[in-house]
Design a protein around this motif. Sequence first.
Motif, short mmCIF file in Angstrom:
data_model
loop_
_atom_site.label_atom_id
_atom_site.label_comp_id
_atom_site.label_asym_id
_atom_site.label_seq_id
_atom_site.Cartn_x
_atom_site.Cartn_y
_atom_site.Cartn_z
N LEU A 45 8.16 4.66 15.42
CA LEU A 45 8.51 3.67 13.59
C LEU A 45 7.52 3.23 13.30
O LEU A 45 6.72 3.77 12.81
CB LEU A 45 9.78 3.17 13.99
CG LEU A 45 10.29 3.09 12.83
CD1 LEU A 45 10.44 4.25 11.90
CD2 LEU A 45 11.37 2.36 12.48
N PRO A 46 7.01 2.40 14.92
CA PRO A 46 5.17 1.19 13.91
C PRO A 46 4.24 2.60 13.63
O PRO A 46 3.44 2.21 11.90
CB PRO A 46 5.13 0.39 14.68
CG PRO A 46 6.54 0.47 16.13
CD PRO A 46 6.88 1.38 15.81
N TRP A 48 4.47 6.24 12.81
CA TRP A 48 4.91 6.51 11.50
C TRP A 48 4.92 6.28 10.61
O TRP A 48 4.46 6.11 9.45
CB TRP A 48 6.99 7.26 11.66
CG TRP A 48 6.56 8.22 12.48
CD1 TRP A 48 7.61 8.82 13.68
CD2 TRP A 48 6.68 9.34 12.16
NE1 TRP A 48 6.97 10.05 14.11
CE2 TRP A 48 6.94 10.50 13.12
CE3 TRP A 48 6.19 10.23 10.80
CZ2 TRP A 48 6.90 11.56 13.06
CZ3 TRP A 48 6.08 11.20 10.97
CH2 TRP A 48 6.35 12.66 12.05
N LEU A 49 5.46 4.73 9.81
CA LEU A 49 4.59 3.93 9.09
C LEU A 49 3.55 4.00 9.05
O LEU A 49 3.47 4.14 7.95
CB LEU A 49 5.64 2.99 9.45
CG LEU A 49 7.45 2.45 9.44
CD1 LEU A 49 7.80 0.88 9.72
CD2 LEU A 49 7.65 2.62 7.81
N TYR A 50 3.14 3.18 9.90
CA TYR A 50 1.54 3.36 9.58
C TYR A 50 0.59 4.82 8.84
O TYR A 50 0.25 4.41 8.25
CB TYR A 50 0.57 3.29 10.85
CG TYR A 50 -0.39 2.99 11.12
CD1 TYR A 50 -1.00 2.33 11.06
CD2 TYR A 50 -1.90 3.58 10.56
CE1 TYR A 50 -2.51 1.08 10.90
CE2 TYR A 50 -2.99 3.33 10.86
CZ TYR A 50 -3.49 2.23 10.83
OH TYR A 50 -4.90 1.71 10.85
N MET A 52 2.19 7.31 7.59
CA MET A 52 3.20 7.17 6.02
C MET A 52 2.46 6.15 4.93
O MET A 52 1.94 7.01 4.04
CB MET A 52 4.24 7.22 6.28
CG MET A 52 4.86 8.29 7.10
SD MET A 52 4.60 9.99 6.62
CE MET A 52 5.87 10.51 6.01
N VAL A 53 2.27 5.42 5.43
CA VAL A 53 1.86 4.51 4.10
C VAL A 53 0.29 4.58 3.91
O VAL A 53 -0.23 4.48 2.95
CB VAL A 53 2.36 2.52 4.64
CG1 VAL A 53 1.85 1.67 3.69
CG2 VAL A 53 3.91 3.15 4.72
#
Lengths: 309, 359
Positions: A45-46, A48-50, A52-53
Amino acid sequence: MAESGPTVLDRDDNAQDVRAKHAVDDQFEVRAAKAESRRGLLLALPAWLYLMVLFVAPLLIVTVYSFATRTRSGTDLSGWNLDSYRKLGEPIVRDILFRSLTLAVITTVICLVIAYPFSYYLATRPERIRNVMLVFVMIPFWTNFLVRNFAWRVILGNDGPLTTVTEAVGLGEVELLFTPVAVVLGLVYGFLPFMILPLYAAIERMDGRLLEASRDLGATGFESFRQVLLPLTMPGVIAGSILVFVPSLGAYVTPEILGGAKTTLLGSYIVIQFLTARNWPFGAALSFVLMAIMLVATLIYFRKGGKTL
Amino acid sequence: MTDDMGSDLAAVSMRSITKRFGDVFAVDDIDLDIADGEFFALLGPSGCGKTTTLRMIAGLEFPTLGSLKIYGNEVGTLAPNKRPVNTVFQNYALFPHMTVLENVGFGLKMQKVSKAETKTQAMEAIEMVQLQGMEKRRPNQLSGGQQQRVALARALVNRPQVLLLDEPLGALDLKLRQEMQTELKSLQRELGITFVFVTHDQEEAMSMADRIAVMKDGVLNQVASPEEIYERPANRFVADFIGHTNLLEGHVVDRSVVRLGNGSDIPVETDLPAGAKVEVSLRPERAFLHAASSTPDGAWVDGAVKSVTYLGNAYVYQVALDWMEIDVREENRPGLEVFAPGASVRVAFAPDAVSVVTE
């Protein structure tokens, strides 16, 4: 249910019983698999978030901008069209693209030629020496990239050590600074470790007895390299080449510091579009094309390498 | 040297061959001749220098000192690709990026043999090791035994004058290993090529080799036929390493008598001077158990059964003598008298069933 013993019907009942029991087990397995994949997602998740954003979203914004019309401020979005992409066909842009590609390819090839023998040497040393030398390879990273590039400017500059040496041996003044040669020199210097490390890893992983076997079967040293060592270390060659080619193609700092005004490269040109020319859509289109070239080059390289693996 | 000297010429001839790694003498002053067409084994525990010796013949190591000739030609420091030898490597060292056919054809390709001819000969070699139909596979798609055969074909297709095999069967399971032993041996007979193989498995060496060199700490301890090595070991190490044996301490009384540690005399031939400290090697299967009251033929020592292990085809007894324990193996024949632990027994053996060894 008299004295007739187990009938066909009875056996079916049993089978259903068994199936019912298994159904419970099956569901447990399904639940376990789901839990496993949830756990996997949580771990990723970390990242992925990184991505994506900070990567996918900006990429989309750049793409959107590349289809906009240039406005006075350069930043407003209106009038969707392909003008920025048409501008890519202009001679000056084509020259810059071609020059950037050429320098990136030359840099990659030089890095490969220097790094391969060194990596082989490194990989065949005793472990203690290997580790010390690996640290040496990485020492340049401890100094700021900008500072290191300015150091080259001093070395190559008018009254720098290089000129002192060439004048001393009677070659006269050598003017390298602000030429493509200086840029390649700086790029090779900056990106060489990125070639060495994957090559070293690939060679170190290879079974050394395969080279003995090829010598034993009559191959000369060079044939052993060509037939056995090189094909088996191709993954390292590919990884190293991509790691050098991609940043070389988009390089900004090194060409700015060591290259002259005549050798504008893609990285600088994009910066000019955003900061000086205030043409954000065109800058965005250039960035997009740069990425596309890198992607295509990388894919071709992987394909080609894949065959020989 | 000319070729017409033929088979009189040793296939491999070593004189004072020494290999030093730093301060360690991996191979220490070896003189050894391996005859043409011989199936020769270098046998010893790990670290005894047998692999280093093989690698020096292959040219993968160069001797520190000495002369090494292959069919009369000095090859001491000749590169491996210039020697008329090929090697079957331990764990095979097959090229993972090549098919079976490409692996086998590699040597011919390096000799610049034409493509068509390379393919023909490689296919023949593949058939010879019974791998037809597998030629398009990669090594990782083969079982251990099949990989072993590819390694063999890859070496033999070059028609080497000497084939070197480094622990060729070490990675195979027992049954396959026994099959391959037989196959290797018949292959060697058919081809008439000199085979030199390295092994730490004494049974493998015994079952395949015409002659065995037993090595320890870089030194040759004995070079002889399997029978000779088993029956007349040159020293204590060889007696203990080859097969299983009981070593009974004693000293020489005269040329035909050795007095054991407990004072009992046994008749055994020896050239050693009276008073020399020796050990008498008694193989477990050469001794027989009798009831304590009986008077068996030949020599005997008395003891008591400590434990019995039933192996199906045999019983192995641990027998406690006055001063040491020995193993006795009795084949499970009809009518065999079986002794229970604690029973007093007489361990009998024929005088010519034992040999005298020293350090």
